[in-house]
Scaffold this active site. Structure first.
Site, PDB file in Angstrom:
ATOM      1  N   PRO A   2     -21.949  39.323 -62.346  1.00 50.17           N
ATOM      2  CA  PRO A   2     -22.708  38.699 -61.259  1.00 50.17           C
ATOM      3  C   PRO A   2     -22.747  39.548 -59.995  1.00 50.17           C
ATOM      4  CG  PRO A   2     -20.787  37.373 -61.907  1.00 50.17           C
ATOM      5  CD  PRO A   2     -20.692  38.660 -62.624  1.00 50.17           C
ATOM      6  N   GLU A   3     -23.954  39.911 -59.596  1.00 48.57           N
ATOM      7  CA  GLU A   3     -24.166  40.526 -58.286  1.00 48.57           C
ATOM      8  C   GLU A   3     -25.052  39.564 -57.504  1.00 48.57           C
ATOM      9  OE1 GLU A   3     -25.152  44.712 -58.454  1.00 48.57           O
ATOM     10  OE2 GLU A   3     -24.041  44.955 -60.299  1.00 48.57           O
ATOM     11  N   HIS A  93     -11.640  29.211 -71.345  1.00 52.43           N
ATOM     12  CA  HIS A  93     -11.483  29.926 -70.072  1.00 52.43           C
ATOM     13  C   HIS A  93     -11.741  29.030 -68.869  1.00 52.43           C
ATOM     14  CE1 HIS A  93     -12.531  33.250 -73.025  1.00 52.43           C
ATOM     15  NE2 HIS A  93     -11.297  33.489 -72.659  1.00 52.43           N
ATOM     16  N   ARG A 112     -12.150  36.740 -67.104  1.00 55.33           N
ATOM     17  CA  ARG A 112     -11.303  37.833 -66.594  1.00 55.33           C
ATOM     18  C   ARG A 112     -10.529  37.480 -65.327  1.00 55.33           C
ATOM     19  NH1 ARG A 112     -15.700  42.671 -67.802  1.00 55.33           N
ATOM     20  NH2 ARG A 112     -15.957  42.106 -69.962  1.00 55.33           N
ATOM     21  N   LYS A 158     -21.446  58.153 -42.179  1.00 50.29           N
ATOM     22  CA  LYS A 158     -20.460  58.130 -43.256  1.00 50.29           C
ATOM     23  C   LYS A 158     -20.387  59.478 -43.975  1.00 50.29           C
ATOM     24  CE  LYS A 158     -19.187  53.745 -43.113  1.00 50.29           C
ATOM     25  NZ  LYS A 158     -17.795  53.306 -42.923  1.00 50.29           N
TER      26      LYS A 158
END
Length: 278
Positions: A2-3, A93, A112, A158
């Site tokens: 998931p993003e 899960h 996870r 950066k």
DNA sequence: TATATCTCCTGCGGGC
DNA sequence: TGCCCGCAGGAGATAT
């Protein structure tokens, strides 16, 4: 995985079914799922009982339920988290279960265990009201108040690879490994290029590509490679069929035909075209 | 202070 | 068949 687009699909599903409802039961099945809630599972459960859900919101990969207690239930899906509504066919899960006053069952399923729930206060930051754990995140490219020019100025300072910066949620939020590779492919930029060596127009094109690819994914209901990402009804998205770089090692680039290459970067895989991403 | 690396975790697939 | 290893990767913690 998931993003931003996947999280937004889930948020919309939750918004449709949960707003206006009151939480009547909560059970934490795995303590790791609430590890970021410092006061512990019992406190989370007790404070959620009787709370009414007044809305939903999202920034980057975080979504949250707004409560009538002036708090927010922050949900992060991690790598494999799912917010499922209704009966669960498989409880292997299941990490957290909740029930609403109309009988709706919410299951937080997470193979996870990188995701979790956290109940927090809200703070005002830069014109937005955000849960405390989300306050440090930059706006995401789908935020109506996203300011690409200010992000470009940050990137220009950066001395670090541009893909590393795309993945830094304090620079621009919502972008993970998949959409970083896709945005870099669309913009024709190699992720290992130093951010401060890229021109403003190139960085502008990159941010536009990121917004574009995530909007496309959102329209397709999100990306899915396996059963790890699903919407609130347990259905997968279709955007993986449209990916141009990620997961396409040795397949011809859709722009120039050169085989897509895979390389290790930041302890994960990067996919790029060696010819048109220079 | 800025940047880079490590760690957490589970299930799957490949190799032996 | 069973075991071991690598891989997937978001984000906070730790190291440089």
């Amino acid at each position: 995985m998931p993003e931003l687009p996947e999280v937004e699909v889930v948020r919309r599903g939750l918004n449709e079914h949960l707003v206006g409802r009151t939480i009547t039961g909560v059970r934490v099945h795995h303590p790791r799922a609430v590890r970021r809630h410092d006061a512990g599972p019992a406190d989370l459960t007790a404070r959620l009982l009787g709370a009414r859900i007044t809305g939903t919101d999202r920034r980057g990969k975080y979504l949250w339920l707004l409560l009538n207690t002036d708090e927010a239930l922050v949900v992060h899906l991690g790598m494999s988290g799912q917010m499922l509504l209704g009966e669960l066919p498989d409880t292997r899960h299941l990490r957290i279960a909740a029930v609403l006053d109309d009988g709706t069952k919410i299951s937080f399923v997470d193979q996870r265990t990188f995701g979790g729930w956290q109940l927090t206060d809200l703070v005002a930051v830069d014109g937005s009201v955000l849960p405390v754990p989300v306050a440090h995140l930059a706006r995401d490219p789908l935020d109506p108040r996203f300011d690409a020019e200010s992000v470009i100025e940050v990137l220009r300072r950066k001395r670090s690879e541009v893909k590393r910066q795309l993945l830094d949620q304090t620079v621009v939020s919502g972008i993970g490994n998949i959409y970083a590779d896709e945005a870099l492919w669309r913009a024709g930029i190699r992720g290992t290029r130093m951010a401060d060596r890229l021109s403003r127009p190139r960085l502008r094109a990159l941010l536009a590509a990121a917004a574009e690819v995530m909007n496309d994914a959102l329209a397709a209901g999100g990306t899915s490679f396996d059963s790890l990402y699903v919407n609130v009804n347990g259905e997968s998205g279709y955007f993986s069929r449209s990916l141009d770089a990620y997961g396409r090692e040795d397949e011809p680039c859709r722009r120039c035909g050169t085989p897509i290459r895979r390389a290790k970067f930041m302890n994960r895989s990067s996919y790029f075209c060696p010819n048109c991403q220079r």
